[in-house]
Design an enzyme around this catalytic site. Structure first.
Site, short mmCIF file in Angstrom:
data_model
loop_
_atom_site.label_atom_id
_atom_site.label_comp_id
_atom_site.label_asym_id
_atom_site.label_seq_id
_atom_site.Cartn_x
_atom_site.Cartn_y
_atom_site.Cartn_z
N GLY A 30 109.97 72.56 75.17
CA GLY A 30 109.95 73.82 75.93
C GLY A 30 109.92 73.56 77.41
O GLY A 30 109.46 72.51 77.87
N ALA A 33 108.24 78.10 83.69
CA ALA A 33 108.39 78.25 85.13
C ALA A 33 107.65 77.13 85.86
O ALA A 33 108.09 76.67 86.92
CB ALA A 33 107.85 79.61 85.54
N ASP A 157 101.77 88.77 79.00
CA ASP A 157 103.16 88.30 78.99
C ASP A 157 103.69 88.25 77.55
O ASP A 157 104.25 87.25 77.12
CB ASP A 157 103.27 86.92 79.66
CG ASP A 157 104.70 86.59 80.07
OD1 ASP A 157 105.56 87.51 80.06
OD2 ASP A 157 104.97 85.41 80.39
N1 LIG Z 1 102.15 75.22 70.43
C1 LIG Z 1 103.48 75.20 70.52
N2 LIG Z 1 104.23 74.79 69.47
C2 LIG Z 1 105.57 74.75 69.56
N3 LIG Z 1 106.28 75.13 70.64
C3 LIG Z 1 105.60 75.55 71.72
C4 LIG Z 1 104.17 75.61 71.72
N4 LIG Z 1 103.76 76.08 72.91
C5 LIG Z 1 104.88 76.30 73.62
N5 LIG Z 1 105.99 75.99 72.92
C6 LIG Z 1 107.40 76.09 73.36
O1 LIG Z 1 107.45 75.94 74.77
C7 LIG Z 1 107.94 77.14 75.39
C8 LIG Z 1 107.23 77.35 76.71
O2 LIG Z 1 105.83 77.43 76.49
P1 LIG Z 1 104.92 78.39 77.37
O3 LIG Z 1 105.50 79.77 77.30
O4 LIG Z 1 103.50 78.21 76.99
O5 LIG Z 1 105.18 77.75 78.82
P2 LIG Z 1 105.40 78.48 80.21
O6 LIG Z 1 105.49 77.38 81.21
O7 LIG Z 1 104.34 79.48 80.44
O8 LIG Z 1 106.79 79.20 79.95
P3 LIG Z 1 107.35 80.55 80.60
O9 LIG Z 1 107.35 80.36 82.06
O10 LIG Z 1 108.74 80.65 79.97
O11 LIG Z 1 106.45 81.68 80.12
C9 LIG Z 1 107.72 78.24 74.34
O12 LIG Z 1 108.62 79.31 74.51
C10 LIG Z 1 107.96 77.47 73.06
O13 LIG Z 1 109.36 77.32 72.85
#
Ligand SMILES: Nc1ncnc2c1ncn2[C@@H]1O[C@H](COP(=O)(O)OP(=O)(O)OP(=O)(O)O)[C@@H](O)[C@H]1O
Length: 370
Positions: A30, A33, A157
């Site tokens: 994943g 941002a 969110d």
């Molecule tokens: N526990 C998990 N198991 C599997 N995949 C995960 C997990 N946590 C996150 N991901 C993957 O990673 C992506 C990004 O995680 P997360 O939304 O927590 O990060 P972020 O930096 O806050 O992203 P954004 O800015 O898109 O909200 C998720 O959409 C998912 O695809």
């Protein structure tokens, strides 16, 4: 891409014991941002050579906060629920890809995909998820929210990419607490949170004293998206987002605008865009939704946050009645063997039952509530 490294201080979230551990990252899963999420396994540094690695886990890395505590870590440490992603370990470690800057690493249980992947997968074949799967997934989001909201924790969110699922077991967990906050009664918070398509109308007009009901709006958008295959309200900019909502709900009324933000002076889209009744418009937008699903959506996608259904009222809604019947089995798309969803949906803790109160008898499976 397997990368292995030793971290001197890894804290176990459950026991709070800190010890050195090896981390082996195998793939990036994943990108957000502020950081990345990788698949990884862990091993005690004192373990013998042939002792097994345990996992897999998902490690989320974000720049470590130096001045104040990380809300995401704090909230994940405080929560423990089947529908909220579980934090297993955490540690700080320098990130070589960012000039050695210190990054916070959250080691969480890992799930194979997001609800966004699942919706897109069906949409690519011009299909939508089966209604029984929509029921099972929506119920678990509402159950996770019932738990979080009971502590005043607002996710802020909610969207399909922040909902993790296992399509084999039909288990669902809410993830990404990077925007979450424990709201305090009558205290202001920033209104510029939440991804545009899923923003509650009160946030769009600049409300600062909002409630956990902003997450419920997001849930309505997610349920609607499962029935449509694409986001329900797709505004081209923040204010046009309100226009998209008005096309379905009608213009926001004066009371709602005043209660949300008495100083709002943006567009209100009062120009009438239709003549049909609300229920007719819902059935035209969510063509594939059953009558009970439409009734649920009409109870959630409501302007005034206090008139929007609460999580426990959602769980008690007629839309979820088929799940309460133990004879009714749900077959995942990945196998022909049905799953006994009662085991994953109704394993309420005493704490949850206390929060559900009188509503519990309408939520529990027929065998337990009689
Ligand atoms: N526990 C998990 N198991 C599997 N995949 C995960 C997990 N946590 C996150 N991901 C993957 O990673 C992506 C990004 O995680 P997360 O939304 O927590 O990060 P972020 O930096 O806050 O992203 P954004 O800015 O898109 O909200 C998720 O959409 C998912 O695809």
């Amino acid at each position: 891409m397997a990368v292995e490294f030793l971290v001197d201080e890894v804290t176990n979230n459950h026991t709070s014991v800190t010890k050195p551990m090896y981390i082996r990252e195998t793939a990036k899963i994943g990108e957000g941002a502020f950081g990345t999420v990788s698949l990884a396994t862990l091993k005690n540094a004192s373990a013998s050579k042939d002792e097994r690695w345990f996992g897999p886990f998902a490690i989320k890395k974000v720049p470590a906060q130096t001045e104040y505590k990380s809300r995401e870590l704090e909230i994940l440490r405080q929560t423990s629920h089947p529908n909220v992603v579980g934090l297993k370990f955490f540690f700080n470690y320098p990130n070589n890809e960012d000039r050695g800057k210190l990054y916070q690493h959250l080691v969480m249980e890992s799930l194979p995909c997001t609800l966004q992947n699942e919706i897109k997968r069906y949409h690519a074949s011009k299909l939508i998820l089966q209604e029984s799967h929509i029921q099972v997934y929506s119920f678990q989001i509402a159950r996770g929210m019932n738990y979080l909201h009971s502590f005043g924790i607002c996710h802020r969110d909610i969207k399909p990419s922040n909902i993790l699922i296992n399509p084999e077991t039909l288990v669902l967990k809410i993830c990404d607490f990077g925007s979450a906050k424990q709201l305090e009664y009558n205290q202001p918070s920033v209104s510029y949170i939440c991804s545009r398509y899923y923003r509650a109308p009160e946030l769009i007009v600049g409300c600062q004293i909002y409630s956990t009901q902003i997450d419920i709006w997001g849930l309505g958008c997610v349920i609607g998206e499962m029935f449509m295959g694409s986001p329900v309200f797709q505004g081209q900019d923040p204010l046009l987002q309100l226009r998209e909502i008005s096309k379905l709900l009608g213009a926001p009324d004066k009371t709602f605008l005043f209660e949300s933000n008495p100083n709002y002076n943006g567009p209100t889209y009062t120009h009438k865009m239709f003549t049909s009744r609300l229920s007719h418009r819902f059935s035209k937008v969510f063509v594939l939704a059953s009558p009970t699903a439409l009734d649920l959506l009409m109870g959630i996608l409501v302007y005034r946050p206090q008139d929007r259904l609460k999580p426990r009222q959602i769980m008690a809604h007629e839309f979820f009645q088929p799940l309460r019947d133990p004879k009714n089995k749900v077959t995942p798309r990945t196998s022909s063997e049905p799953v006994n969803v009662q085991n994953i949906l109704y394993n309420f803790s005493d704490y949850e039952l206390g929060v559900l109160g009188a509503e519990a008898s309408k939520i529990l499976p027929l065998s337990l509530s009689e």
